[in-house]
Design an enzyme around this catalytic site. Sequence first.
Site, PDB file in Angstrom:
ATOM      1  N   ASN A   1       0.801  -1.233   0.000  1.00 22.59           N
ATOM      2  CA  ASN A   1       0.000   0.000   0.000  1.00 22.59           C
ATOM      3  C   ASN A   1       0.832   1.279   0.000  1.00 22.59           C
ATOM      4  O   ASN A   1       0.396   2.290  -0.546  1.00 22.59           O
ATOM      5  CB  ASN A   1      -0.913  -0.031   1.243  1.00 22.59           C
ATOM      6  CG  ASN A   1      -1.470   1.328   1.571  1.00 22.59           C
ATOM      7  OD1 ASN A   1      -2.387   1.816   0.911  1.00 22.59           O
ATOM      8  ND2 ASN A   1      -0.906   1.969   2.605  1.00 22.59           N
TER       9      ASN A   1
ATOM     10  N   TYR B   1       3.382   8.950 -11.572  1.00 16.10           N
ATOM     11  CA  TYR B   1       2.422   8.277 -10.686  1.00 16.10           C
ATOM     12  C   TYR B   1       1.525   7.352 -11.506  1.00 16.10           C
ATOM     13  O   TYR B   1       1.305   6.192 -11.154  1.00 16.10           O
ATOM     14  CB  TYR B   1       1.579   9.336  -9.968  1.00 16.10           C
ATOM     15  CG  TYR B   1       0.617   8.787  -8.937  1.00 16.10           C
ATOM     16  CD1 TYR B   1       0.992   8.677  -7.597  1.00 16.10           C
ATOM     17  CD2 TYR B   1      -0.676   8.390  -9.287  1.00 16.10           C
ATOM     18  CE1 TYR B   1       0.100   8.189  -6.643  1.00 16.10           C
ATOM     19  CE2 TYR B   1      -1.567   7.903  -8.344  1.00 16.10           C
ATOM     20  CZ  TYR B   1      -1.179   7.802  -7.023  1.00 16.10           C
ATOM     21  OH  TYR B   1      -2.058   7.313  -6.084  1.00 16.10           O
TER      22      TYR B   1
HETATM   23  P1  NAP Z   1      -0.780   8.444   3.215  1.00 16.97           P
HETATM   24  O1  NAP Z   1      -1.877   8.800   4.155  1.00 16.97           O
HETATM   25  O2  NAP Z   1       0.254   9.460   2.846  1.00 16.97           O
HETATM   26  O3  NAP Z   1      -0.077   7.101   3.760  1.00 16.97           O
HETATM   27  C1  NAP Z   1       1.007   6.520   3.095  1.00 16.97           C
HETATM   28  C2  NAP Z   1       2.032   6.095   4.125  1.00 16.97           C
HETATM   29  O4  NAP Z   1       3.120   5.454   3.396  1.00 16.97           O
HETATM   30  C3  NAP Z   1       2.636   7.284   4.871  1.00 16.97           C
HETATM   31  O5  NAP Z   1       2.786   6.992   6.236  1.00 16.97           O
HETATM   32  C4  NAP Z   1       3.959   7.446   4.163  1.00 16.97           C
HETATM   33  O6  NAP Z   1       4.950   8.078   4.936  1.00 16.97           O
HETATM   34  C5  NAP Z   1       4.338   6.009   3.879  1.00 16.97           C
HETATM   35  N1  NAP Z   1       5.425   5.920   2.906  1.00 16.97           N
HETATM   36  C6  NAP Z   1       5.740   6.802   1.924  1.00 16.97           C
HETATM   37  N2  NAP Z   1       6.834   6.406   1.281  1.00 16.97           N
HETATM   38  C7  NAP Z   1       7.238   5.251   1.879  1.00 16.97           C
HETATM   39  C8  NAP Z   1       8.337   4.385   1.684  1.00 16.97           C
HETATM   40  N3  NAP Z   1       9.266   4.627   0.734  1.00 16.97           N
HETATM   41  N4  NAP Z   1       8.445   3.299   2.473  1.00 16.97           N
HETATM   42  C9  NAP Z   1       7.532   3.053   3.437  1.00 16.97           C
HETATM   43  N5  NAP Z   1       6.488   3.849   3.692  1.00 16.97           N
HETATM   44  C10 NAP Z   1       6.343   4.952   2.921  1.00 16.97           C
HETATM   45  O7  NAP Z   1      -1.387   7.976   1.788  1.00 16.97           O
HETATM   46  P2  NAP Z   1      -2.739   7.188   1.390  1.00 16.97           P
HETATM   47  O8  NAP Z   1      -3.608   8.157   0.711  1.00 16.97           O
HETATM   48  O9  NAP Z   1      -3.245   6.358   2.491  1.00 16.97           O
HETATM   49  O10 NAP Z   1      -2.115   6.257   0.238  1.00 16.97           O
HETATM   50  C11 NAP Z   1      -1.924   4.872   0.361  1.00 16.97           C
HETATM   51  C12 NAP Z   1      -1.890   4.268  -1.035  1.00 16.97           C
HETATM   52  O11 NAP Z   1      -3.136   4.546  -1.687  1.00 16.97           O
HETATM   53  C13 NAP Z   1      -0.790   4.827  -1.932  1.00 16.97           C
HETATM   54  O12 NAP Z   1      -0.238   3.776  -2.704  1.00 16.97           O
HETATM   55  C14 NAP Z   1      -1.541   5.793  -2.833  1.00 16.97           C
HETATM   56  O13 NAP Z   1      -0.922   5.971  -4.079  1.00 16.97           O
HETATM   57  C15 NAP Z   1      -2.861   5.068  -2.966  1.00 16.97           C
HETATM   58  N6  NAP Z   1      -3.953   5.934  -3.381  1.00 16.97           N
HETATM   59  C16 NAP Z   1      -4.316   7.013  -2.622  1.00 16.97           C
HETATM   60  C17 NAP Z   1      -5.339   7.829  -3.081  1.00 16.97           C
HETATM   61  C18 NAP Z   1      -5.792   9.042  -2.310  1.00 16.97           C
HETATM   62  O14 NAP Z   1      -6.532   9.849  -2.876  1.00 16.97           O
HETATM   63  N7  NAP Z   1      -5.414   9.222  -1.064  1.00 16.97           N
HETATM   64  C19 NAP Z   1      -5.988   7.542  -4.292  1.00 16.97           C
HETATM   65  C20 NAP Z   1      -5.597   6.432  -5.027  1.00 16.97           C
HETATM   66  C21 NAP Z   1      -4.574   5.630  -4.557  1.00 16.97           C
HETATM   67  P3  NAP Z   1       5.255   9.657   4.644  1.00 16.97           P
HETATM   68  O15 NAP Z   1       4.189  10.399   5.389  1.00 16.97           O
HETATM   69  O16 NAP Z   1       6.633   9.825   5.188  1.00 16.97           O
HETATM   70  O17 NAP Z   1       5.188   9.851   3.150  1.00 16.97           O
END
Ligand code: NAP
Length: 246
Positions: free
Chosen positions: A87, A153
């Site tokens: 994720n 992305y």
């Molecule tokens: P989030 O709240 O930013 O959570 C992601 C977590 O992953 C954060 O704690 C982040 O830490 C951590 N992370 C970042 N880079 C990393 C690395 N290299 N190794 C380990 N951990 C790392 O994001 P989210 O929205 O829940 O997103 C989760 C997934 O859903 C992602 O793959 C994203 O692309 C996908 N997604 C999200 C959305 C949306 O609208 N939110 C839509 C479609 C898909 P940091 O805070 O340090 O970055």
Amino acid sequence: MKDKTALVTGAASGIGKATALLFAKEGASVIISDLQEAAGEAVAADIRSAGGKSAFFKADVSVPEQMESLVNFSVTTFGRLDMAVNNAGISGEMNAAADMSIEGWNKVIAVNLNSVFYGMKYQLQAMLKTGGGSIVNVGSILSSVGFAGAAGYTAAKHGIIGLTQTAAVEYAAQNIRINTVGPGFIDTPLLGLLSEEMKKQVITLHPVGRLGKSVEVAELIVWLASDKAAFVTGSYYPVDGGYLAR
Ligand code: NAP
């Protein structure tokens, strides 16, 4: 999920955190992994204080050795790995293709795509030793359509579908299922870069008229990971408030 172990990357925040908490509610032992140590430890502590089993392991998903160590930690801590959710991700540099820096491209491909290959490589090895398992990769609506300013992305998220399909075909006979989910815009810290004005515009792209909630994605992930989805593999499931239907 009482006798099962689940591993979630990026589980300190947003969709990963909601998924980890839901796995725990279903009775699974949960390995929380993230770069954010304090927030990740707090999620594991919350699960333990509610009577569940959980441990945190700090790993950068873009570093293969750390992904191998994470899987080894899961197996040594809880004895096996049954379910894994790849994720963790970043939004990355927002620029049109001609202006995107090489560093920006490499970074988003490393964190959002290479990570899924590294994760699956070691998760599959562990699951093969115990007779099967289930992997859910977190893609995006941008796994199937483009979005101006997000070439890296979008390419990474499209790549996850190819990886998922190929590995699903390779390991179906060994009782390992692999699927991708495709969230629409979800209200998490990942959207922090968007101004309030941009958020309003993005909402209009979702026929339901709002952003999604992390738990709404987690419900789909946990279902796909569970035995209820025993006949489901190699596929892509949007959870997007109608975004892709427009
Ligand atoms: P989030 O709240 O930013 O959570 C992601 C977590 O992953 C954060 O704690 C982040 O830490 C951590 N992370 C970042 N880079 C990393 C690395 N290299 N190794 C380990 N951990 C790392 O994001 P989210 O929205 O829940 O997103 C989760 C997934 O859903 C992602 O793959 C994203 O692309 C996908 N997604 C999200 C959305 C949306 O609208 N939110 C839509 C479609 C898909 P940091 O805070 O340090 O970055």
